[in-house]
Design a protein around this motif. Structure first.
Motif, PDB file in Angstrom:
ATOM      1  N   HIS A  29       0.943   3.960   1.555  1.00 57.50           N
ATOM      2  CA  HIS A  29       1.185   4.716   2.798  1.00 57.50           C
ATOM      3  C   HIS A  29       2.430   4.131   3.359  1.00 57.50           C
ATOM      4  O   HIS A  29       2.929   4.966   4.317  1.00 57.50           O
ATOM      5  CB  HIS A  29      -0.033   4.840   3.613  1.00 57.50           C
TER       6      HIS A  29
ATOM      7  N   ASP B 137      -3.335  -3.662  -0.903  1.00 58.95           N
ATOM      8  CA  ASP B 137      -4.551  -3.214  -0.611  1.00 58.95           C
ATOM      9  C   ASP B 137      -5.914  -4.140  -0.955  1.00 58.95           C
ATOM     10  O   ASP B 137      -6.833  -4.108  -0.409  1.00 58.95           O
ATOM     11  CB  ASP B 137      -5.077  -1.887  -1.604  1.00 58.95           C
TER      12      ASP B 137
ATOM     13  N   PRO C  12       0.874  -1.141  -0.149  1.00 63.49           N
ATOM     14  CA  PRO C  12      -0.149   0.083   0.014  1.00 63.49           C
ATOM     15  C   PRO C  12       0.898   1.186   0.028  1.00 63.49           C
ATOM     16  O   PRO C  12       1.920   1.488   0.523  1.00 63.49           O
ATOM     17  CB  PRO C  12      -0.965  -0.103   1.211  1.00 63.49           C
TER      18      PRO C  12
ATOM     19  N   ASN D 250      -2.738  -0.821   8.128  1.00 60.67           N
ATOM     20  CA  ASN D 250      -2.683  -2.098   7.182  1.00 60.67           C
ATOM     21  C   ASN D 250      -1.196  -1.986   6.462  1.00 60.67           C
ATOM     22  O   ASN D 250      -1.035  -1.073   5.964  1.00 60.67           O
ATOM     23  CB  ASN D 250      -3.994  -2.155   6.396  1.00 60.67           C
TER      24      ASN D 250
END
Length: 437
Positions: free
Chosen positions: A365, A401, A363, A397
């Motif tokens: 981030h 994704d 992901p 998380n």
């Protein structure tokens, strides 16, 4: 129990010069000792003979249990011409002669039982050379091997032969054999009962070895029966069967590993000692002990791996025999340590998931953004720095994704993993509280 060796009738002239093992060979299969599991009426060879059809065979078993004798008697009971060769001394030229002679016999209406001793020593091409002659009926192949046929013989050959497993002779069978040797020679063993049992133990399940020992003992001139100490002083104990690259090696390390896994320090020490007595390299054992710590104990006792590495280093510094003591103490520690393969199971599950998800990216981030372009693409956007979060845990998380959150690691309620299970549960509660589960 059936007899291994025929004792009916007086020895033939000149038989005194023949080895005792040869003089006591069985005359029929019913006289073979210790192999009822394969020769009985409902056993593989018994049923095969009853049907009147003998197929090609591989006789697998330790030395001195009757492989050659059984092959010879099978030929006699099926009216086949018996031919014996050894894979140690035979090459392509001799094989061609054997096959040609067998083909001539087949044309004349008779069959050939070809007994190949140490058949596992033939290479792949040599093993393949038997196949057409087995298929056209020129030969019934009976191979003898002390090695596991699954590893040593070609799949094509094994598919055309039945593997028959022969057992090492137990103490009762060897005792019966000793009694029959005494009856034939009319020479009682000059041993007290305890020494007699010690002599049987020295044979280590090998009938031929026992008869050689008996022949030596019967040649002694003694005034009174010998005790165990006197016997041991006169005879060297036969070395235990152990091949550092063969079946014994793999069988004994399996026994050691499973004894450790089963938390039995006495059994583990026994198999460890058996391997050392057989001449196994202690460094190999040190490596395998470390593997056991990683595979079967793991985080249930994180100290176990360190104990193994320290024992390994101690062996390297001390050498033999003191170094083996460090390894023996590691064996005891591993056997008594709490066991868990949860980490191993989690690792394999993660590898499967990695293969299934292919190239799914992390992901954004949790990606670094060292350039402006990467920041514009959203790299690092929304990353929560865990040290700044409540309880030092953001609950974000970290999986791709599109990937549902798995649960690879499931610690057991043993040893240190009990504490790890509590930590997992704690973080899962925090994650649920923050809506990240």
């Amino acid at each position: 129990m059936a007899d291994l060796f025929n004792t009916e009738g007086p020895p033939q002239a000149g038989s005194r010069q023949r080895p005792l093992a040869d003089r006591l060979r069985p005359a029929t299969l019913s006289e073979v000792i210790g192999q009822d599991a394969v020769l009985g009426p409902d056993a593989p060879l018994g049923a095969m003979l009853a049907s009147g059809h003998l197929s090609s065979l591989v006789l697998w078993g330790p030395p001195g249990v009757g492989k050659t004798t059984i092959a010879r008697l099978l030929a006699a009971e099926t009216d086949l011409h018996f031919v014996q060769i050894s894979a140690i001394f035979s090459g392509v030229a001799e094989l061609r002669k054997v096959f040609a002679a067998a083909a001539e016999r087949r044309e004349a209406g008779s069959g050939t039982l070809l007994f190949v001793d140490e058949i596992h020593r033939f290479n792949k091409a040599q093993q393949d050379s038997f196949l057409p002659h087995m298929e056209d009926g020129s030969i019934v192949l009976v191979g003898a091997t002390t090695e596991n046929p699954s590893f040593e013989l070609n799949a094509a050959l094994l598919s055309r032969a039945q593997v028959v497993v022969l057992s090492r002779l137990d103490a009762a069978a060897l005792a019966d054999l000793a009694a029959r040797a005494e009856a034939l020679t009319e020479t009682p063993l000059p041993l007290v009962p305890e020494a007699r049992q010690a002599l049987i133990d020295m044979a280590d399940g090998d009938g031929r070895a026992l008869l050689n020992l008996i022949e030596a003992v019967q040649g002694w001139q003694v005034d009174a029966p010998l005790d165990t100490a006197a016997l041991s002083a006169r005879l060297a104990r036969r070395a235990a069967q152990y091949d550092k690259s063969g079946d014994a090696h793999y069988n004994l390390i399996s026994a050691l590993h499973k004894s450790v896994r089963g938390s039995d320090p006495d059994a583990a020490l026994y198999w460890f000692a058996r391997m050392l007595e057989g001449g196994e390299d202690p460094r190999y054992l040190a490596r395998r002990l470390t593997r056991m710590a990683v595979e079967d104990i793991a985080l249930a006792d994180p100290q176990a791996q360190r104990v193994c590495l320290d024992a390994w280093e101690s062996y390297e510094r001390l050498g033999s025999p003191e170094g083996e003591l460090a390894l023996a103490q590691a064996v005891i520690y591993l056997a008594l340590a709490p066991k868990s393969n949860a980490g191993y199971v989690a690792y394999k599950a993660a590898r499967r998931a990695a293969r299934q998800t292919g190239s799914a990216p992390p992901p954004k981030h949790i990606l670094n953004a060292p350039t402006g372009l990467m920041k514009d693409q959203g790299y690092g956007a929304g990353y929560a720095y865990d040290h700044d979060a409540e309880d030092g845990f953001s609950g974000q998380n970290y999986f791709p994704d599109a990937m549902a959150r798995p649960g690879f690691y499931q610690p057991v309620e043993r040893g240190f993993e009990r504490d790890l299970a509590k930590r997992l549960d704690y973080f899962e509660r925090l994650r649920a509280r923050r809506g990240q589960s």
